[in-house]
Design a protein around this motif. Structure first.
Motif, PDB file in Angstrom:
ATOM      1  N   GLU A  86       0.905  -1.255   0.407  1.00 38.34           N
ATOM      2  CA  GLU A  86       0.198   0.310   0.129  1.00 38.34           C
ATOM      3  C   GLU A  86       0.906   1.317   0.089  1.00 38.34           C
ATOM      4  N   GLU A 141      -0.135 -10.694  -6.682  1.00 41.31           N
ATOM      5  CA  GLU A 141      -0.044 -10.512  -5.436  1.00 41.31           C
ATOM      6  C   GLU A 141      -0.413  -8.356  -5.488  1.00 41.31           C
ATOM      7  N   PRO A 142      -0.756  -8.451  -5.238  1.00 43.36           N
ATOM      8  CA  PRO A 142      -1.271  -6.994  -4.295  1.00 43.36           C
ATOM      9  C   PRO A 142       0.565  -6.037  -4.204  1.00 43.36           C
ATOM     10  N   GLU A 182      -2.417  -3.972  -8.646  1.00 43.55           N
ATOM     11  CA  GLU A 182      -2.730  -3.128  -7.869  1.00 43.55           C
ATOM     12  C   GLU A 182      -3.858  -3.800  -7.318  1.00 43.55           C
ATOM     13  N   LYS A 183      -4.598  -5.087  -8.044  1.00 45.10           N
ATOM     14  CA  LYS A 183      -5.670  -5.761  -7.942  1.00 45.10           C
ATOM     15  C   LYS A 183      -5.721  -7.074  -8.653  1.00 45.10           C
ATOM     16  N   VAL A 184      -6.269  -8.098  -7.518  1.00 44.31           N
ATOM     17  CA  VAL A 184      -6.466  -9.609  -8.803  1.00 44.31           C
ATOM     18  C   VAL A 184      -7.368  -9.600  -9.246  1.00 44.31           C
ATOM     19  N   GLU A 185      -8.374 -10.016  -9.881  1.00 47.79           N
ATOM     20  CA  GLU A 185      -9.676 -10.649 -10.282  1.00 47.79           C
ATOM     21  C   GLU A 185      -9.683 -11.488 -10.577  1.00 47.79           C
ATOM     22  N   ILE A 216      -5.990  -9.272 -14.062  1.00 53.88           N
ATOM     23  CA  ILE A 216      -5.121  -8.059 -12.531  1.00 53.88           C
ATOM     24  C   ILE A 216      -5.204  -6.804 -13.303  1.00 53.88           C
ATOM     25  N   HIS A 217      -5.929  -6.145 -12.483  1.00 52.71           N
ATOM     26  CA  HIS A 217      -5.400  -4.439 -12.291  1.00 52.71           C
ATOM     27  C   HIS A 217      -3.979  -4.025 -12.074  1.00 52.71           C
ATOM     28  N   THR A 218      -3.584  -2.953 -13.252  1.00 50.72           N
ATOM     29  CA  THR A 218      -2.066  -2.726 -12.785  1.00 50.72           C
ATOM     30  C   THR A 218      -2.366  -1.438 -12.929  1.00 50.72           C
ATOM     31  N   ARG A 272      -4.195   2.746 -15.717  1.00 46.02           N
ATOM     32  CA  ARG A 272      -4.495   1.442 -15.215  1.00 46.02           C
ATOM     33  C   ARG A 272      -4.589   0.857 -16.053  1.00 46.02           C
TER      34      ARG A 272
END
Length: 255
Positions: A3, A85-86, A110-113, A117-119, A131
């Motif tokens: 974070e 992983e974030p 940033e986030k895994v769905e 992946i959100h990057t 993003r």
């Protein structure tokens, strides 16, 4: 720690490089290395080095400008993974290879769905920091800063505090697990070889067609006829007899 890194990169979303590929991240990196070439260089990894330094975690994230060296650094630290992983750094090979040597680009997860992946990535869509929402087809692997921190705390590895252009002894680093002998397929060298072979084959085919166009075929209904001219025989006094062949020599041997 993840974070902390993301808090530094989110405010930079929407940043766009200036003319000549100049960025403030490249300038920062160039000043640290005392090498001006980085002011106008591809900046996806230099942005991460900048953000990690601002967050005070540069020794765990690694500070590189050359993405294959950065991936190799995580492998050497034992902090390489195939699972996102974030806060992890995601390394891509746009040709689909799975070796760190083919890495083209890096971003931050940033986030895994599910399998997506959100990057947050710099130097994407030619000039932007933005993003992205991606599948993992082109992912080579993930570098895990938290694992680097754990190993440093245990005294297993040493800190890397200064930005680096190239990792030392890059070829001595182990390959990531599950690498394939078919990684060569789709690489620039493989594509170039295919283009050369295709060009040669097409050239031979076209050459054969050109030779065929010199033949003229008259249809059966054509009134035009053609007679071969009678061979011209020179007068007897102009006909020369070949010189006698030396004895013991075959006709195809040089005299």
């Amino acid at each position: 720690m993840a974070e902390d890194l993301l808090e530094q990169v989110r405010p930079e979303l929407g940043y766009r490089e200036k003319g000549g590929q100049y960025t403030k991240f490249g300038e920062w990196y160039a000043d640290r290395l005392q090498d001006p070439q980085y002011k106008n260089a591809p900046w996806c990894d230099m942005f991460i080095a900048w953000a990690a330094d601002k967050a005070g975690i540069g020794q765990y994230v690694g500070q590189f400008a050359w993405t294959p060296s950065h991936a190799a650094w995580f492998i050497k630290q034992g902090a390489w993974s195939r699972t996102p992983e974030p806060g992890a750094l995601v390394f891509y090979d746009w040709s689909g290879g799975k070796s760190y040597k083919g890495v083209d680009h890096v971003g931050i997860v940033e986030k895994v769905e599910g399998s997506k992946i959100h990057t947050i990535e710099a130097n994407v869509d030619k000039v932007w920091l933005k993003r992205k929402f991606r599948d993992q087809e082109k992912v080579v692997g993930y570098g895990l800063p938290r694992v680097v921190k754990e190993k440093m705390a245990a005294g297993e590895i040493q800190a890397t505090e200064q930005p680096t252009a190239y990792a030392p002894a890059l070829r001595s680093y182990p390959e990531p697990p599950a690498s394939s002998p078919f990684d060569f397929l789709g690489t620039p060298h493989f594509l170039l070889a295919c283009m050369v072979i295709t060009t040669v084959v097409v050239s031979f085919r076209l050459a054969g067609r050109r030779r065929g166009t010199h033949r003229r075929v008259l249809s059966a209904a054509s009134p035009i006829t053609w007679s071969a001219p009678a061979p011209r025989i020179p007068p007897d006094d102009l006909i020369e007899e070949p010189p006698p062949r030396p004895k013991g020599k075959r006709p195809y041997e040089r005299v």
